[in-house]
Design a protein around this motif. Structure first.
Motif, short mmCIF file in Angstrom:
data_model
loop_
_atom_site.label_atom_id
_atom_site.label_comp_id
_atom_site.label_asym_id
_atom_site.label_seq_id
_atom_site.Cartn_x
_atom_site.Cartn_y
_atom_site.Cartn_z
N LEU A 54 3.26 8.91 -3.41
CA LEU A 54 4.07 9.92 -4.26
C LEU A 54 5.44 10.19 -3.84
O LEU A 54 6.37 10.22 -4.71
CB LEU A 54 3.42 11.51 -4.09
CG LEU A 54 2.07 11.53 -5.12
CD1 LEU A 54 1.55 12.71 -4.64
CD2 LEU A 54 2.19 10.85 -6.48
N PHE A 55 5.98 10.02 -2.50
CA PHE A 55 7.29 10.10 -2.06
C PHE A 55 8.10 8.97 -2.61
O PHE A 55 9.26 9.07 -2.91
CB PHE A 55 7.37 10.48 -0.59
CG PHE A 55 6.90 9.18 0.23
CD1 PHE A 55 7.73 8.26 0.73
CD2 PHE A 55 5.80 8.96 0.74
CE1 PHE A 55 7.81 7.30 1.45
CE2 PHE A 55 5.30 7.74 1.23
CZ PHE A 55 6.19 7.02 1.89
N TYR A 60 13.15 4.88 3.09
CA TYR A 60 11.75 5.49 2.63
C TYR A 60 10.65 4.65 3.05
O TYR A 60 9.42 5.04 3.65
CB TYR A 60 11.50 5.86 1.37
CG TYR A 60 12.61 6.83 0.64
CD1 TYR A 60 12.09 8.17 0.89
CD2 TYR A 60 13.54 6.38 -0.02
CE1 TYR A 60 13.17 9.27 0.64
CE2 TYR A 60 14.47 7.45 -0.51
CZ TYR A 60 14.22 8.88 -0.31
OH TYR A 60 15.26 9.64 -0.59
N LEU A 61 10.82 3.18 3.01
CA LEU A 61 9.90 2.34 3.41
C LEU A 61 9.62 1.71 4.52
O LEU A 61 8.63 1.60 5.32
CB LEU A 61 9.70 0.97 2.33
CG LEU A 61 8.84 1.28 0.91
CD1 LEU A 61 9.42 0.08 -0.09
CD2 LEU A 61 7.62 1.61 1.10
N SER A 105 0.79 -1.36 0.02
CA SER A 105 0.15 -0.01 -0.08
C SER A 105 0.81 1.16 0.00
O SER A 105 0.40 2.30 -0.71
CB SER A 105 -0.95 -0.14 1.19
OG SER A 105 -0.11 -0.06 2.24
N VAL A 106 1.98 1.16 0.64
CA VAL A 106 2.97 2.47 0.74
C VAL A 106 3.88 2.59 -0.44
O VAL A 106 4.01 3.81 -1.11
CB VAL A 106 3.62 2.28 2.07
CG1 VAL A 106 4.81 3.43 2.08
CG2 VAL A 106 2.91 2.24 3.30
N ALA A 131 11.90 8.38 -9.09
CA ALA A 131 12.46 9.21 -10.11
C ALA A 131 13.65 9.78 -10.04
O ALA A 131 14.22 10.18 -10.97
CB ALA A 131 11.17 10.37 -10.48
N MET A 132 14.19 10.08 -8.86
CA MET A 132 15.38 10.72 -8.55
C MET A 132 16.64 9.80 -8.75
O MET A 132 17.71 9.96 -8.44
CB MET A 132 15.55 11.34 -7.18
CG MET A 132 14.64 12.80 -7.09
SD MET A 132 14.42 13.24 -5.40
CE MET A 132 16.10 13.79 -5.31
#
Length: 294
Positions: free
Chosen positions: A182-183, A201-202, A177-178, A189-190
């Motif tokens: 967007l982040f 991040y996760l 789900s996470v 993308a970076m």
């Protein structure tokens, strides 16, 4: 002149009148800390002469009722029940911490990788974990304990196998789900690689429920360890353990010697209740929506 009360921040769980779950969590935390302190200082108390050696029985009368000299009485073998009950918390915490740590260390990374990458790896891991999850936990632990033998490490491994799918399923579902947020897409993308996305991040966004699961699994692991000890598949006979002590005391019940089963059984029950209350309270604490509805 009235003195204004200091206003606590809204995120503080006891800012207003604490809910019943929070009160019970405080009780569970107190019980858990009590057993943790006993496990830590049991050997120190023995060194000071406050506790007998739980493996020495020749100097004690056999089957003596609770008294000033032996607060919980003595067993038919002459063991001091008070000493063995307190040292039983030491064995329980050792096995439980190892078992839950093993299952957490294995289940969480597998859940992260499976949920993030998906594909064939996800399907294979889901099949394996669902297969393990369908097996009764005690039966699986009994089978593994019979294979690997007795001992603290072996008992922890035998118990931990049944908890790995729980951590895997929770973390994997959160990751699925996470990872569409967007982040996460911005990080990809970076040019962030898979390890960076998973670790930076996760990870912190999918482990909110892990402490709750850890606490509830610890309570269940104590019951499982007691069951293994009762069946003679847990720790070596010279190690004080509640389930094993209850098994040894059953033959004395017909002679009216009740204290050898009552006190180890009560300690086991109390520790399980404390961890369960702590886990239920943590479940509300980490879920602000549930707390606000209540």
């Amino acid at each position: 002149m009235t003195i204004s009360k200091r206003k606590l921040p809204k995120f503080w769980p006891f800012a207003d009148r604490p809910s019943l779950s929070m009160q019970l969590m405080a009780v569970g935390l107190a019980i858990t800390l009590f057993f943790v302190l006993i496990a830590i200082f049991a050997s120190t108390f023995q060194g000071w002469g406050w506790l007998q050696n739980p493996t020495v029985s020749l100097t004690n009368p056999q089957g003596e009722a609770p008294s000033w000299n032996h607060w919980f009485g003595t067993s038919s073998e002459g063991y001091d029940v008070f000493s063995r009950t307190l040292f039983g918390s030491q064995a329980a915490l050792q096995v439980v911490i190892l078992a839950t740590a093993f299952s957490l260390v294995i289940g969480v990374p597998l859940g992260l990788v499976s949920g993030y990458l998906g594909g064939r790896l996800d399907r294979v891991l889901l099949f394996v974990m669902d297969t393990i999850y369908t097996l009764p936990g005690l039966l699986l632990s009994m089978t593994l304990a019979f294979v690997v033998g007795r001992g603290v490490l072996n008992a922890a491994i035998a118990i931990s196998i049944s908890y790995i799918p729980q951590y895997y399923r929770v973390v994997r579902n959160h990751t699925v789900s996470v990872k569409t947020e967007l982040f996460i897409e911005a990080a990809q993308a970076m040019g962030a690689d898979t390890w960076t996305v998973l670790s930076r991040y996760l990870f912190l966004n999918v482990i909110q429920s892990v402490p709750v699961l850890f606490t509830l699994n610890a309570a269940d692991a104590i019951l499982t360890l007691g069951g293994l000890g009762f069946l003679g598949l847990g720790l070596p006979t010279e190690v004080p353990e509640w389930g094993q002590d209850i098994k040894m005391a059953l033959s004395a019940l017909s002679r009216g010697i009740w204290w050898t089963t009552f006190f180890p059984g009560f300690a086991l029950t109390l520790m399980v209740v404390g961890l369960s209350l702590l886990g239920e309270g943590l479940s509300e604490f980490v879920n602000p929506g549930l707390r606000e509805r209540k």
